[in-house]
Structure formats: C-alpha cells, structure tokens
Design a protein around this motif. Structure first.
Motif, mmCIF file in Angstrom:
data_model
loop_
_atom_site.group_PDB
_atom_site.id
_atom_site.type_symbol
_atom_site.label_atom_id
_atom_site.label_comp_id
_atom_site.label_asym_id
_atom_site.label_seq_id
_atom_site.Cartn_x
_atom_site.Cartn_y
_atom_site.Cartn_z
ATOM 1 N N GLY A 35 0.879 -1.264 -0.030
ATOM 2 C CA GLY A 35 0.087 0.063 -0.046
ATOM 3 C C GLY A 35 0.895 1.199 -0.012
ATOM 4 O O GLY A 35 2.020 1.141 0.421
ATOM 5 N N SER A 36 0.191 2.326 -0.605
ATOM 6 C CA SER A 36 1.139 3.605 -0.484
ATOM 7 C C SER A 36 0.119 4.706 -0.266
ATOM 8 O O SER A 36 -0.926 4.743 -0.568
ATOM 9 C CB SER A 36 2.028 3.721 -1.821
ATOM 10 O OG SER A 36 0.877 3.838 -2.860
ATOM 11 N N ALA A 37 0.761 5.945 0.055
ATOM 12 C CA ALA A 37 0.016 7.213 -0.033
ATOM 13 C C ALA A 37 0.968 8.263 -0.296
ATOM 14 O O ALA A 37 2.056 8.212 0.243
ATOM 15 C CB ALA A 37 -0.807 7.301 1.520
ATOM 16 N N PRO A 38 0.434 9.214 -1.027
ATOM 17 C CA PRO A 38 1.371 10.385 -1.358
ATOM 18 C C PRO A 38 1.730 11.206 -0.281
ATOM 19 O O PRO A 38 1.012 11.378 0.687
ATOM 20 C CB PRO A 38 0.433 11.158 -2.522
ATOM 21 C CG PRO A 38 -1.089 10.828 -1.924
ATOM 22 C CD PRO A 38 -0.894 9.323 -1.495
ATOM 23 N N LEU A 39 2.806 11.995 -0.246
ATOM 24 C CA LEU A 39 3.240 13.014 0.486
ATOM 25 C C LEU A 39 3.478 14.204 -0.131
ATOM 26 O O LEU A 39 3.890 14.217 -1.511
ATOM 27 C CB LEU A 39 4.476 12.574 1.365
ATOM 28 C CG LEU A 39 4.294 11.732 2.586
ATOM 29 C CD1 LEU A 39 5.811 11.340 3.121
ATOM 30 C CD2 LEU A 39 3.505 12.496 3.607
ATOM 31 N N THR A 40 3.182 15.417 0.368
ATOM 32 C CA THR A 40 3.619 16.588 -0.334
ATOM 33 C C THR A 40 4.531 17.527 0.775
ATOM 34 O O THR A 40 4.274 17.294 1.752
ATOM 35 C CB THR A 40 2.407 17.643 -0.723
ATOM 36 O OG1 THR A 40 1.702 17.781 0.435
ATOM 37 C CG2 THR A 40 1.683 16.705 -1.671
ATOM 38 N N GLY A 41 5.160 18.592 0.115
ATOM 39 C CA GLY A 41 6.133 19.455 1.177
ATOM 40 C C GLY A 41 6.132 20.594 0.691
ATOM 41 O O GLY A 41 5.523 21.046 -0.588
ATOM 42 N N HIS A 42 6.810 21.448 1.136
ATOM 43 C CA HIS A 42 7.078 22.801 0.712
ATOM 44 C C HIS A 42 8.442 23.115 0.386
ATOM 45 O O HIS A 42 9.564 22.864 1.164
ATOM 46 C CB HIS A 42 6.699 23.696 1.802
ATOM 47 C CG HIS A 42 6.793 25.314 1.597
ATOM 48 N ND1 HIS A 42 6.076 26.008 0.521
ATOM 49 C CD2 HIS A 42 7.910 26.047 2.031
ATOM 50 C CE1 HIS A 42 6.923 27.298 0.588
ATOM 51 N NE2 HIS A 42 8.013 27.421 1.259
ATOM 52 N N ARG A 43 8.697 23.260 -0.950
ATOM 53 C CA ARG A 43 9.966 23.753 -1.580
ATOM 54 C C ARG A 43 10.175 25.202 -1.909
ATOM 55 O O ARG A 43 9.231 25.595 -2.667
ATOM 56 C CB ARG A 43 10.398 22.767 -2.768
ATOM 57 C CG ARG A 43 10.756 21.435 -2.358
ATOM 58 C CD ARG A 43 11.106 20.751 -3.467
ATOM 59 N NE ARG A 43 11.367 19.154 -3.494
ATOM 60 C CZ ARG A 43 12.589 18.475 -2.845
ATOM 61 N NH1 ARG A 43 13.628 19.489 -2.777
ATOM 62 N NH2 ARG A 43 12.738 17.311 -2.956
ATOM 63 N N HIS A 44 11.001 25.883 -1.698
ATOM 64 C CA HIS A 44 11.237 27.245 -2.054
ATOM 65 C C HIS A 44 12.770 27.497 -1.889
ATOM 66 O O HIS A 44 13.328 27.401 -0.944
ATOM 67 C CB HIS A 44 10.440 28.152 -1.257
ATOM 68 C CG HIS A 44 10.723 29.672 -1.789
ATOM 69 N ND1 HIS A 44 10.142 29.967 -3.092
ATOM 70 C CD2 HIS A 44 11.189 30.769 -1.232
ATOM 71 C CE1 HIS A 44 10.388 31.305 -3.314
ATOM 72 N NE2 HIS A 44 11.110 31.726 -2.184
ATOM 73 N N GLY A 45 13.396 27.568 -2.984
ATOM 74 C CA GLY A 45 14.985 28.047 -2.886
ATOM 75 C C GLY A 45 15.483 26.851 -2.120
ATOM 76 O O GLY A 45 15.241 25.450 -2.712
ATOM 77 N N GLY A 46 16.289 26.860 -1.228
ATOM 78 C CA GLY A 46 17.009 26.075 -0.470
ATOM 79 C C GLY A 46 16.108 25.419 0.470
ATOM 80 O O GLY A 46 16.578 24.248 1.262
ATOM 81 N N ARG A 47 14.899 25.783 0.858
ATOM 82 C CA ARG A 47 13.927 25.308 1.988
ATOM 83 C C ARG A 47 13.426 24.104 1.185
ATOM 84 O O ARG A 47 12.937 23.872 0.121
ATOM 85 C CB ARG A 47 12.976 26.421 2.338
ATOM 86 C CG ARG A 47 11.765 25.776 3.276
ATOM 87 C CD ARG A 47 10.527 26.823 3.265
ATOM 88 N NE ARG A 47 11.005 28.289 3.566
ATOM 89 C CZ ARG A 47 11.191 28.550 4.835
ATOM 90 N NH1 ARG A 47 10.509 27.803 5.787
ATOM 91 N NH2 ARG A 47 11.505 29.835 5.074
#
Length: 502
Positions: A35-47
């Motif tokens: 089973g799997s589930a997606p992840l999202t994150g916050h990217r901006h520049g080096g962050r």
C-alpha cells in the motif's frame, strides 16, 4: 510440506520524499500486501519542509491498504525507515514544535561550517564531516544556536525551543505506533552526530555548539524492539494491538537490507530521486575528506557509503509529463550522447565529493530531446561509476555484482546502461522498495538476530555488462571527471585515480 513460518508476515514501512510505502512479506519472499499514500512538502529555494502530521496520515493510509489482503493477526513485526538527515523538534508529549527539515533542505550551510570547524577534532576521530544536509546542522539552524547574521539570513528560531526533543522522521511514526516516546536507532542518529564507536551522544560537542539544552533521544541498534502497537494506533492503522515495533534504519540502509547485498564486498546502488551507494565492510572505511560515512549493520559489520545529489529526479523536472519509456527507446541509439551531463537534482553535491555550490551542467547543446534524455541517463551512470571508483580508492573491497534498487529500476534500458557504464554485473531484486529491507529487519529483530532471513530477498535478473558498450563511455567518463576537477569540485587525487582506475 510448507514451513509454518511461511504464514508469518513482516511489515516494512518506508517514509519517502513523495510518499509512504508499506510492504507485507513472508519468510520466503512472497509479497502478501502492499500500500502507498502520497506526501507533499514545501520547497522554495533551499527550503524543503514537510509536516510530521502528514507522515502519520500517509502511514495509516498505506498500512490500511496493505492490510486489505493480510490478516492483521499474521503480522509478526513492523520496522520503519525514513530519509537520512530529516529532523524536527517536538515537545515532551511528541507534539511538533517545528516543521520537519528534510534531508535536502539547504539552509544550514553556515551552521554546518560552524559545527565542522568548532568540533573538527571530534569529527576527525569519528571519520565524518558535517554537511548542510546533516541533522546536526539543521538543529543549529532550528534553535538559532549559531546564526551568522549575514544579510538576508532568516531569523533564528524562538527561545521556546530550548528543552525541545530531537526527533527523526522514523521516530515520529514509531512513537505514534507505540503510543509514547521511543528510542531512535543508531542509523538515523548518525547524521545528528551520534558516536557509533562509543555508542554515545557526544555531549562535549553539544556543549560547544550550544545544543546541550535539547533533549536527545536514547539510541538503540537497528532491529531492537521498541514496544508494541498501542490501542489508538491499532485503530488508525488496522494493525493488531500488541504487534512488535522494531527500531529501523535510514532509507539507504533499508535498501541495502532489501537488496540482499549483505556480505563483505557487496554494494548496492539505490537510484530514486537521488542516488545512494552503500556497501559492506568488516571495519569502518576511513575517509579523510569525510565524504563517505559509515553506518553500523545490525549484524556488526559496517555499511560505508554516501548520498549523491544526482538522480532520476532530473528526468521529471526536465521532461514534465513526457513518456519516459519512449525516450528510453530513443536514447538506446545515442550511446554516447553528443553532450556530457552532470544531472544534479538540487544545488550542491555530497558524494563522491563535497561541493555546496555545485550546480547541474550539460557540456554542449543536445541535438534534440532524445539526445538530452540520453545525456541525463548516461550522466547519472557516469556519476555512479565515479562514486564506485571513490570507495575503491579508499580501499573498500568491491566484489560480485552491484545490486540496483530504487524506483529507477523500472527502466530496463537504464538498468542495462548502468551495468555497461560500470563494467560490472548488475543484480536486480524482484522487489526494490526500501520497505522490503524494513520487513527483513523486522524478521531479524523478532527472531533474535543471527543472520538476516535470506529467503525474503529474491533476485529477478542479473545483467552482464557488454564490453563494447562499456568502451563507448570511457571518453565521456574522462570528460566528466576533467570538468568536475576543472570547476574545483573534484579533488585532484580523486580525479587522477578515477581516470586511471575508474
């Protein structure tokens, strides 16, 4: 007659960059559920940040999907791996006080330099070098224990973080499974500065760096029982209350266990968003430059290796929405491509050299889309060859086939290309997910150690390198090495060895 143990099921949970994956495996390597589930994150520049609560939400979804085809009562244990260097701070109850700074968050460059210089004598003895991707540097950034005050620098973290608990990615999820704070494993603790030789936190380092006010977790060996699944977690995940929870390892180490490359001299190359190369040695591999670092294997051997910033992530960034299978077919006619690429996914390189300012490049102008795609595939393989040359330069044994794991193994063409460029046989396991390695570790821990359960890993195929194809890439490899040295990123000694022995 079937062994009764074959009805036992072991669960591995992999907390990746883009999603959480779970795998339920029997002792003889049969996958009973996934089973799997997606992840999202916050990217901006080096962050690059993610919310820890999202890990738990995705983990419960992935586990529930896995258990649709597996009776929860048959699960004998679960272990969890996470991304290496990802860290956050929580309060005494495990509630996050910060977002999680991901493994490739690049904001702690000044802090890494400060930690390296301030405690150089300690790191020299331990054979490591603190890099911006390491959790220790990120802790300095989070707490504001070091702040260079440079123009444009982000403000230091608030004083309320003093006394906060240090938490790695896997710790957060295992703590939720058990229902209370748990020990971390030595694998995840390594990049937080843990001393694998004395098996202690370097308190003198914490004092020098101003981190002694933080609450660092207890540390145990991978495969150590942490507790059992609690009532609340059982309700959220579908696992049976009382299921053993075992201390895990980082995703690169998990892939090593899942590859079956367990003997001294064997190496595993994990190609996903980025590239991780890890092998097995009887003693730590000493690297004066601190590029290679050593994990400790559950069986007492050592797992030296490193993580490069080149990888398959460059493909989706360069060709969003493209049919990569079609491009693979076109790339087969472009060996070698008309250009040489160094396909960094993000700014900065960590292995086989440290260059925080390194950037991706392509030497020349690709003739067309297919030529560009071929250059990127070949560029990753050439970088992989350079990584393997580096560990050989340090004296590591390299024996037998290199095992290839990670999402990129879905490309049959790329697998063969990598074998050709490396000039070594490439073994492809039937299942290449790091979650398999955690299932192996769960079985190893519950069964009381000894040797890893070999039957859990099945090799799908072994690809032999084609000498004529290997010869085609000698010139592009030397061109890449020359360019990396010319830019001041690759040390002369490494470049010289690679050109003659790589």
């Amino acid at each position: 007659m079937t062994d009764a143990h074959h009805d036992d099921v072991w669960l591995g949970l992999d907390l990746g960059t883009q999603g959480v994956r779970a795998l339920a495996v029997t002792d003889d390597g049969r996958v009973r559920g996934r089973g799997s589930a997606p992840l999202t994150g916050h990217r901006h520049g080096g962050r690059h940040e993610q919310l820890p609560a999202d890990w738990w939400t995705a983990a419960t979804a992935a586990l529930r999907r896995t258990l649709r085809t597996v009776p929860a009562t048959r699960v004998r244990g679960i272990a969890v791996c996470g991304t290496s260097g990802t860290v956050l701070l929580t309060d005494a109850h495990g509630t996050p006080l910060t977002a999680a700074l991901m493994y490739d968050d690049g904001r702690a460059a000044a802090e890494a330099r400060y930690a390296q210089e301030t405690c150089a004598d300690v790191w020299r003895d331990l054979g490591i070098r603190i890099q911006p991707s390491w959790a220790l540097a990120k802790l300095l950034w989070l707490t504001g224990a070091h702040h260079d005050g440079a123009p444009g620098a982000e403000p230091a973290a608030p004083a309320r973080l003093r006394g906060a608990r240090v938490c790695h990615q896997a710790d957060f999820v295992t703590g939720r499974l058990v229902g209370h704070r748990v020990a971390t494993d030595s694998s995840h603790a390594l990049k937080t500065g843990y001393d694998l030789y004395s098996r202690t936190w370097p308190t003198a380092v914490h004092d020098r760096l101003g981190l002694s006010g933080l609450d660092f977790p207890d540390v145990v060996a991978p495969g150590t029982p942490l507790g059992t699944v609690g009532r609340e977690a059982a309700g959220a995940t579908g696992l049976a209350e009382g299921t053993p929870v075992l201390a895990g390892m980082t995703d690169g180490c998990a892939a090593q266990l899942g590859s079956g490359a367990w003997e001294v001299g064997r190496w595993n190359s994990v190609l996903g968003t980025t590239l991780v190369l890890k092998g097995v040695t009887a003693s730590p591999l000493h690297d004066p430059a601190g590029v290679v670092y050593n994990h400790r294997s559950p069986d007492g051997n050592w797992l030296p290796g490193g993580a490069s910033s080149v990888g398959a992530g460059i493909l989706t960034r360069t060709f969003p929405g493209a049919d990569l299978g079609r491009l693979d077919l076109c790339a087969a006619a472009r060996e070698p491509a008309s250009t040489v690429a160094y396909p960094l996914v993000s700014r900065g390189e960590r292995f086989p050299f440290v260059a925080p300012d390194a950037e991706a490049f392509v030497l020349g102008t690709p003739a067309d889309e297919a030529d560009h795609h071929a250059a990127l595939l070949q560029g990753v393989a050439l970088a992989e060859r350079l990584c393997l040359a580096y560990v050989r330069m340090l004296g590591a044994p390299v024996e037998g086939p290199v095992t290839l794991t990670g999402g990129a193994t879905r490309s049959a063409y790329w697998n063969q290309l990598r074998a050709d460029v490396l000039g070594r046989p490439a073994a492809i396991p039937e299942h290449t997910d790091p979650a398999l390695g955690m299932a192996v570790l769960a079985a190893y821990g519950v069964r009381g150690g000894g040797r890893a359960p070999r039957g859990m890993v099945r090799i799908r195929t072994t690809l032999e390198p084609r000498q004529d194809h290997h010869d085609r890439f000698t010139a592009p490899f030397v061109t890449l090495v020359d360019e990396l040295e010319r830019r001041g990123w690759l040390p002369h000694e490494t470049a010289t060895y690679a050109r003659t022995e790589g």
